[in-house]
Design an enzyme around this catalytic site. Structure first.
Site, PDB file in Angstrom:
ATOM      1  N   ASP A   1       0.834  -1.205   0.000  1.00 49.16           N
ATOM      2  CA  ASP A   1       0.000   0.000   0.000  1.00 49.16           C
ATOM      3  C   ASP A   1       0.871   1.257   0.000  1.00 49.16           C
ATOM      4  O   ASP A   1       1.997   1.239   0.481  1.00 49.16           O
ATOM      5  CB  ASP A   1      -0.926  -0.032   1.236  1.00 49.16           C
ATOM      6  CG  ASP A   1      -2.111   0.910   1.082  1.00 49.16           C
ATOM      7  OD1 ASP A   1      -2.390   1.350  -0.051  1.00 49.16           O
ATOM      8  OD2 ASP A   1      -2.758   1.205   2.106  1.00 49.16           O
TER       9      ASP A   1
ATOM     10  N   ASN B   1     -10.757  -2.442  -5.978  1.00 50.51           N
ATOM     11  CA  ASN B   1      -9.945  -1.456  -6.697  1.00 50.51           C
ATOM     12  C   ASN B   1     -10.523  -1.058  -8.055  1.00 50.51           C
ATOM     13  O   ASN B   1     -10.061  -0.100  -8.686  1.00 50.51           O
ATOM     14  CB  ASN B   1      -8.500  -1.949  -6.868  1.00 50.51           C
ATOM     15  CG  ASN B   1      -7.681  -1.907  -5.592  1.00 50.51           C
ATOM     16  OD1 ASN B   1      -6.792  -2.733  -5.375  1.00 50.51           O
ATOM     17  ND2 ASN B   1      -7.961  -0.948  -4.718  1.00 50.51           N
TER      18      ASN B   1
HETATM   19  C1  IPE Z   1      -5.500  -2.756  -0.524  1.00 53.53           C
HETATM   20  O1  IPE Z   1      -5.140  -1.435  -0.639  1.00 53.53           O
HETATM   21  C2  IPE Z   1      -5.453  -3.435  -1.852  1.00 53.53           C
HETATM   22  C3  IPE Z   1      -4.133  -3.647  -2.423  1.00 53.53           C
HETATM   23  C4  IPE Z   1      -2.991  -3.344  -1.868  1.00 53.53           C
HETATM   24  C5  IPE Z   1      -4.114  -4.253  -3.725  1.00 53.53           C
HETATM   25  P1  IPE Z   1      -6.215  -0.276  -0.833  1.00 53.53           P
HETATM   26  O2  IPE Z   1      -5.445   0.988  -0.921  1.00 53.53           O
HETATM   27  O3  IPE Z   1      -7.114  -0.589  -1.962  1.00 53.53           O
HETATM   28  O4  IPE Z   1      -7.043  -0.357   0.522  1.00 53.53           O
HETATM   29  P2  IPE Z   1      -7.978   0.720   1.225  1.00 53.53           P
HETATM   30  O5  IPE Z   1      -8.922   1.230   0.185  1.00 53.53           O
HETATM   31  O6  IPE Z   1      -7.092   1.800   1.725  1.00 53.53           O
HETATM   32  O7  IPE Z   1      -8.633  -0.014   2.340  1.00 53.53           O
HETATM   33  C1  IPE Z   2      -1.278   0.246  -3.395  1.00 45.52           C
HETATM   34  O1  IPE Z   2      -1.107   1.620  -3.391  1.00 45.52           O
HETATM   35  C2  IPE Z   2      -1.444  -0.327  -4.777  1.00 45.52           C
HETATM   36  C3  IPE Z   2      -2.798  -0.812  -5.099  1.00 45.52           C
HETATM   37  C4  IPE Z   2      -3.823  -0.793  -4.308  1.00 45.52           C
HETATM   38  C5  IPE Z   2      -2.981  -1.321  -6.430  1.00 45.52           C
HETATM   39  P1  IPE Z   2      -2.340   2.619  -3.450  1.00 45.52           P
HETATM   40  O2  IPE Z   2      -2.620   2.908  -4.875  1.00 45.52           O
HETATM   41  O3  IPE Z   2      -3.469   2.102  -2.668  1.00 45.52           O
HETATM   42  O4  IPE Z   2      -1.709   3.892  -2.767  1.00 45.52           O
HETATM   43  P2  IPE Z   2      -2.425   4.863  -1.743  1.00 45.52           P
HETATM   44  O5  IPE Z   2      -2.948   4.024  -0.634  1.00 45.52           O
HETATM   45  O6  IPE Z   2      -3.508   5.552  -2.501  1.00 45.52           O
HETATM   46  O7  IPE Z   2      -1.337   5.791  -1.311  1.00 45.52           O
HETATM   47 MG    MG Z   3      -4.075   2.351  -0.731  1.00 42.12          MG
END
Ligand code: IPE
Ligand code: IPE
Ligand code: MG
Length: 262
Positions: free
Chosen positions: A41, A90
């Site tokens: 994340d 996502n």
């Molecule tokens: C979890 O991260 C999913 C992945 C790392 C693929 P998200 O960024 O989607 O999670 P939330 O929305 O903060 O809970």
């Molecule tokens: C994790 O990083 C990657 C995926 C969920 C695909 P994020 O895209 O969720 O990054 P933040 O949480 O918005 O910083």
């Molecule tokens: Mg995230």
């Protein structure tokens, strides 16, 4: 002067080696998790901090995928590394971002397949193949095919993965088997249920890592994490590397796992 420069250069070049000398033998004295699962994340926040678009964070995150895979493989005893790459939630993101994420498996083939084959790593996908674009599935298929006979660490990409989806699918399949008489209702216990999950052939994650400061599960392995050790760090995924990974393993080794006993 030249001698000094040479010495410095040698020292500089061997820096990663020196680091490994510090970490790997020490960690190998303790219990090594069989299965490490990571919620990668913070790519978006990493990019935002640098005034870059979110997708730049996803690209930078691929370097961490490579570094952490290498570190896990170099430790030698990790059987499976699961990386949460795209959740069933996502899809709510902007189309351009989703498209970019869906193109990463193809890019990863170009940049990393050779090394993964060399390392005897087996690549798998965990998640719902339905709904993924054809080009993404094709890339995943190529990975799976090229590494199918590899016997080393399993590198699992949780892609279009959602734990609630997985549990519902398992339940439906169990109902079908009970209805058709293949399975007795009273035989459905934890072990049987486990066999219907996407993770059936994997050990349960001993260690779950989440980067970037969020302390939640986000629909990841709800069943499988029942007794996992959880490790959270504020470091954004693109900044998460070999050293941080080893730090998490070290922390894991200090935990006392009791599974409800004393
Ligand atoms: C979890 O991260 C999913 C992945 C790392 C693929 P998200 O960024 O989607 O999670 P939330 O929305 O903060 O809970
Ligand atoms: C994790 O990083 C990657 C995926 C969920 C695909 P994020 O895209 O969720 O990054 P933040 O949480 O918005 O910083
Ligand atoms: Mg995230």
């Amino acid at each position: 002067m030249i001698q000094r420069l040479k010495k410095w250069l040698v020292g500089y070049q061997s820096a990663p080696g020196t680091d490994d000398e510090k970490w790997i033998p020490r960690l190998q004295e303790g219990p090594i998790p069989k299965h490490v699962a990571i919620i990668m994340d913070g790519n978006g926040r990493w990019a935002k901090k640098r005034g870059m678009p979110r997708v730049a964070g996803h690209r930078a995150g691929m370097k961490s995928v490579r570094n952490v895979t290498r570190a896990a493989d170099d430790l030698g005893e990790i059987e499976a590394l699961t990386l949460y790459s795209f959740s069933t939630e996502n899809w709510k993101r902007p189309k351009d971002e989703v498209n970019f994420l869906m193109s990463l498996p193809e890019e990863f083939i170009r940049t990393d397949l050779d090394e993964l084959v060399e390392r005897n790593i087996q690549v798998r996908m965990l998640g719902n193949k339905e709904g993924l674009p054809a080009h993404t599935l094709e890339a995943i298929g190529k990975f799976e095919e090229a590494t199918a006979d590899n016997t080393g660490m399993i590198l699992n990409f949780a892609m279009n993965y959602g734990s609630r989806f997985e549990i519902i699918e398992a339940t439906r399949r169990i109902i079908d088997e009970v209805k058709s008489g293949k399975l007795d209702r009273d035989d459905v216990d934890e072990n049987v249920f486990n066999e219907f999950l996407l993770t059936a052939t994997l050990p349960e994650p001993d260690l779950m890592i989440r980067t970037s400061g969020e302390v939640r599960i986000s629909n990841f392995m709800l069943w499988q994490l029942a007794y996992s050790e959880l490790w959270f760090t504020d470091v954004h995924w693109p900044d998460f590397g070999r050293e941080k990974f080893f730090e998490a393993i070290q922390d894991f080794q200090r935990r006392s796992r009791r599974y409800g006993a004393v």
